[in-house]
Design a protein around this motif. Structure first.
Motif, PDB file in Angstrom:
ATOM      1  N   PHE A  38       0.792  -0.859   0.469  1.00 12.84           N
ATOM      2  CA  PHE A  38       0.010   0.119   0.328  1.00 12.84           C
ATOM      3  C   PHE A  38       0.674   1.155   0.353  1.00 12.84           C
ATOM      4  N   MET A  39       2.057   1.446   1.282  1.00 16.58           N
ATOM      5  CA  MET A  39       2.916   2.171   0.847  1.00 16.58           C
ATOM      6  C   MET A  39       3.422   2.462   0.383  1.00 16.58           C
ATOM      7  N   ARG A  40       4.237   1.824  -0.865  1.00 19.25           N
ATOM      8  CA  ARG A  40       4.653   1.408  -1.673  1.00 19.25           C
ATOM      9  C   ARG A  40       4.406   2.905  -2.879  1.00 19.25           C
ATOM     10  N   MET A  41       2.721   2.981  -2.725  1.00 22.25           N
ATOM     11  CA  MET A  41       2.254   3.580  -4.420  1.00 22.25           C
ATOM     12  C   MET A  41       3.253   5.225  -3.728  1.00 22.25           C
ATOM     13  N   PHE A  42       3.392   5.717  -2.806  1.00 21.30           N
ATOM     14  CA  PHE A  42       4.031   6.872  -2.549  1.00 21.30           C
ATOM     15  C   PHE A  42       5.849   6.729  -2.013  1.00 21.30           C
ATOM     16  N   SER A  43       5.483   8.096  -2.130  1.00 20.87           N
ATOM     17  CA  SER A  43       7.694   8.509  -1.771  1.00 20.87           C
ATOM     18  C   SER A  43       7.828   8.232  -0.701  1.00 20.87           C
ATOM     19  N   GLU A  44       8.943   8.234  -0.157  1.00 18.46           N
ATOM     20  CA  GLU A  44       9.535   8.448   1.420  1.00 18.46           C
ATOM     21  C   GLU A  44       8.760   9.472   1.426  1.00 18.46           C
ATOM     22  N   LYS A  45       9.102  10.331   1.128  1.00 14.42           N
ATOM     23  CA  LYS A  45       8.786  11.962   1.327  1.00 14.42           C
ATOM     24  C   LYS A  45       7.197  11.220   1.879  1.00 14.42           C
ATOM     25  N   GLU A  46       6.668  11.419   0.819  1.00 13.12           N
ATOM     26  CA  GLU A  46       5.171  11.647   1.168  1.00 13.12           C
ATOM     27  C   GLU A  46       4.889  10.584   1.976  1.00 13.12           C
ATOM     28  N   MET A  95       1.608  22.843   7.532  1.00 16.74           N
ATOM     29  CA  MET A  95       3.311  22.677   7.116  1.00 16.74           C
ATOM     30  C   MET A  95       3.696  21.322   6.082  1.00 16.74           C
ATOM     31  N   VAL A  96       2.216  20.201   6.420  1.00 16.62           N
ATOM     32  CA  VAL A  96       2.848  19.108   5.340  1.00 16.62           C
ATOM     33  C   VAL A  96       2.296  19.027   4.278  1.00 16.62           C
ATOM     34  N   LEU A  97       2.016  20.133   3.373  1.00 17.56           N
ATOM     35  CA  LEU A  97       0.797  19.974   2.238  1.00 17.56           C
ATOM     36  C   LEU A  97       1.806  21.044   2.256  1.00 17.56           C
ATOM     37  N   PHE A  98       1.867  22.136   2.336  1.00 17.00           N
ATOM     38  CA  PHE A  98       3.752  23.209   2.300  1.00 17.00           C
ATOM     39  C   PHE A  98       5.056  22.271   1.346  1.00 17.00           C
ATOM     40  N   ILE A  99       5.183  21.308   2.095  1.00 18.56           N
ATOM     41  CA  ILE A  99       6.404  20.542   2.216  1.00 18.56           C
ATOM     42  C   ILE A  99       6.022  19.272   1.376  1.00 18.56           C
ATOM     43  N   TRP A 100       5.055  18.725   1.320  1.00 16.42           N
ATOM     44  CA  TRP A 100       5.043  17.609  -0.205  1.00 16.42           C
ATOM     45  C   TRP A 100       4.627  18.497  -1.387  1.00 16.42           C
ATOM     46  N   SER A 101       4.128  19.712  -1.258  1.00 18.90           N
ATOM     47  CA  SER A 101       4.185  20.501  -2.858  1.00 18.90           C
ATOM     48  C   SER A 101       5.932  20.873  -2.775  1.00 18.90           C
ATOM     49  N   MET A 102       6.647  21.209  -2.099  1.00 21.07           N
ATOM     50  CA  MET A 102       8.256  21.814  -2.022  1.00 21.07           C
ATOM     51  C   MET A 102       9.260  20.555  -3.143  1.00 21.07           C
ATOM     52  N   ASN A 103       9.506  20.604  -4.416  1.00 17.56           N
ATOM     53  CA  ASN A 103      10.013  19.428  -4.639  1.00 17.56           C
ATOM     54  C   ASN A 103      11.547  19.821  -4.600  1.00 17.56           C
ATOM     55  N   LEU A 118      14.501  11.241   2.679  1.00 18.49           N
ATOM     56  CA  LEU A 118      13.131  10.391   4.129  1.00 18.49           C
ATOM     57  C   LEU A 118      14.088  11.995   5.700  1.00 18.49           C
ATOM     58  N   TRP A 119      15.050  11.275   5.215  1.00 20.89           N
ATOM     59  CA  TRP A 119      16.449  12.385   6.079  1.00 20.89           C
ATOM     60  C   TRP A 119      15.844  14.184   6.285  1.00 20.89           C
ATOM     61  N   MET A 120      15.600  14.789   5.111  1.00 20.88           N
ATOM     62  CA  MET A 120      15.199  15.712   4.678  1.00 20.88           C
ATOM     63  C   MET A 120      14.223  16.247   5.602  1.00 20.88           C
ATOM     64  N   THR A 121      13.414  15.686   5.107  1.00 22.59           N
ATOM     65  CA  THR A 121      11.906  15.647   5.817  1.00 22.59           C
ATOM     66  C   THR A 121      11.406  15.762   6.932  1.00 22.59           C
ATOM     67  N   SER A 122      12.263  14.373   7.180  1.00 22.81           N
ATOM     68  CA  SER A 122      12.071  14.617   9.280  1.00 22.81           C
ATOM     69  C   SER A 122      12.817  15.478   9.772  1.00 22.81           C
ATOM     70  N   LEU A 123      13.687  15.914   9.453  1.00 24.41           N
ATOM     71  CA  LEU A 123      14.734  17.249   9.874  1.00 24.41           C
ATOM     72  C   LEU A 123      13.929  17.920   9.996  1.00 24.41           C
ATOM     73  N   ILE A 124      12.999  18.600   9.009  1.00 22.34           N
ATOM     74  CA  ILE A 124      12.040  19.334   8.915  1.00 22.34           C
ATOM     75  C   ILE A 124      11.447  19.755   9.489  1.00 22.34           C
ATOM     76  N   LEU A 125      10.110  17.893   9.766  1.00 20.42           N
ATOM     77  CA  LEU A 125       9.360  18.329  10.700  1.00 20.42           C
ATOM     78  C   LEU A 125       9.912  17.936  12.733  1.00 20.42           C
ATOM     79  N   LEU A 126      11.090  17.581  12.919  1.00 19.45           N
ATOM     80  CA  LEU A 126      11.093  17.591  13.974  1.00 19.45           C
ATOM     81  C   LEU A 126      11.890  19.304  14.443  1.00 19.45           C
ATOM     82  N   VAL A 127      12.239  20.497  13.151  1.00 15.39           N
ATOM     83  CA  VAL A 127      12.361  21.550  13.350  1.00 15.39           C
ATOM     84  C   VAL A 127      11.268  22.211  13.925  1.00 15.39           C
ATOM     85  N   CYS A 128      10.348  21.531  13.039  1.00 13.71           N
ATOM     86  CA  CYS A 128       8.917  22.970  12.981  1.00 13.71           C
ATOM     87  C   CYS A 128       8.083  21.916  14.379  1.00 13.71           C
TER      88      CYS A 128
END
Length: 270
Positions: A81-89, A223-231, A236-246
């Motif tokens: 199921f989760m393989r339909m999305f990228s690691e970030k998504e 915040m999640v919509l903003f990160i989702w739309s940012m190419n 995984l690591w960059m997304t996790s780091l941004i979420l952690l800082v927020c």
């Protein structure tokens, strides 16, 4: 089984002999915050209404997710199921699911209201206000761990999510758990309901829970919509780091707001 221990012997003349070893264990010196937190947990688990609202209802979300997933009888589709999305998504979806369940829990938004007319006792006990509020936030954090553990079981056994993604999600969820607990406690501090005669009144006809859910889901949803739309944000690591800082920034803001209320002695005027 969870609250019967607290009512055993009430209204009864039967006496039970307690061993000296058990007595010494009960009177062992403990940190103030730990003793207060254990008191809060006992009240929740030994009061049927609090047990239902704070603990049992928090299990509905993970259970519903399991039921929905089990309606699909094809194991291959469940595993992939989760393989339909990228690691970030995938991480963003799992993060928002956890945020919604944690924010919907009623433990934090009833932290002060559960005290009722006994709240004044906290003003005379040899406790710092910060210790009281820290213990209440920690209590809500522990109660929410039950939902996080259930989510973890679902992700491992049914969705078969990779271990690295689960680790990132778990760290973010534990920190988000503290944010939702602190925010709910702060909102209950703003408008507590202490004048109740029945425990159900703590949760009925109150907007605190809705506000907590709207603030949390609205803030992190944007915040999640903003990160989702940012190419430019990928992996995984960059997304996790941004979420952690927020999350850390959000926790710092809530703690600062709560500290201002305490320094202004607002707890003596509620």
């Amino acid at each position: 089984m969870l609250y019967l221990k607290g009512v055993l012997g009430s209204g009864s003349s039967n006496k039970r002999r307690i061993s000296q070893k058990k007595v010494k264990k009960q009177i062992t010196k403990r940190p103030v915050w730990l003793a207060y937190m254990l008191k809060e947990l006992r009240i929740i688990f030994r009061t049927p209404t609090f047990l239902m609202q704070c603990v049992i209802q928090g299990l509905f979300g993970p259970v519903f997710i399991v039921i929905i997933l089990m309606l699909d009888s094809r194991n291959d589709s469940l595993a992939g199921f989760m393989r339909m999305f990228s690691e970030k998504e995938s991480l963003l979806l799992l993060f928002m699911a956890a945020i919604f369940i944690l924010a919907a829990n009623a433990t934090s938004i009833s932290s002060i209201s559960r005290e009722g007319k006994n709240w004044e006792a906290n003003l005379f006990l040899p406790l710092y206000p910060k210790q009281v509020f820290f213990s209440k936030i920690a209590t809500a954090w522990i109660i929410n761990l039950i939902a996080i553990v259930l989510f973890l079981i679902v992700f491992i056994t049914i969705l078969q999510i990779p271990a690295m993604m689960i680790s990132c999600w778990l760290i973010l969820s534990l920190i988000a758990n503290w944010f939702t607990s602190a925010l709910g406690t702060y909102l209950d501090f703003l408008a507590p309901k202490l004048n109740w005669t029945d425990e159900q009144e703590v949760f009925k006809a109150r907007m605190t829970g809705i506000f907590s859910l709207l603030y949390t889901v609205g803030l992190f949803g944007v915040m999640v919509l903003f990160i989702w739309s940012m190419n430019t944000i990928q992996g995984l690591w960059m997304t996790s780091l941004i979420l952690l800082v927020c999350l850390l920034i959000a926790i710092g803001i809530v703690h600062q707001l709560l500290r201002r209320k305490i320094n202004a002695n607002e707890q003596q005027r509620i």
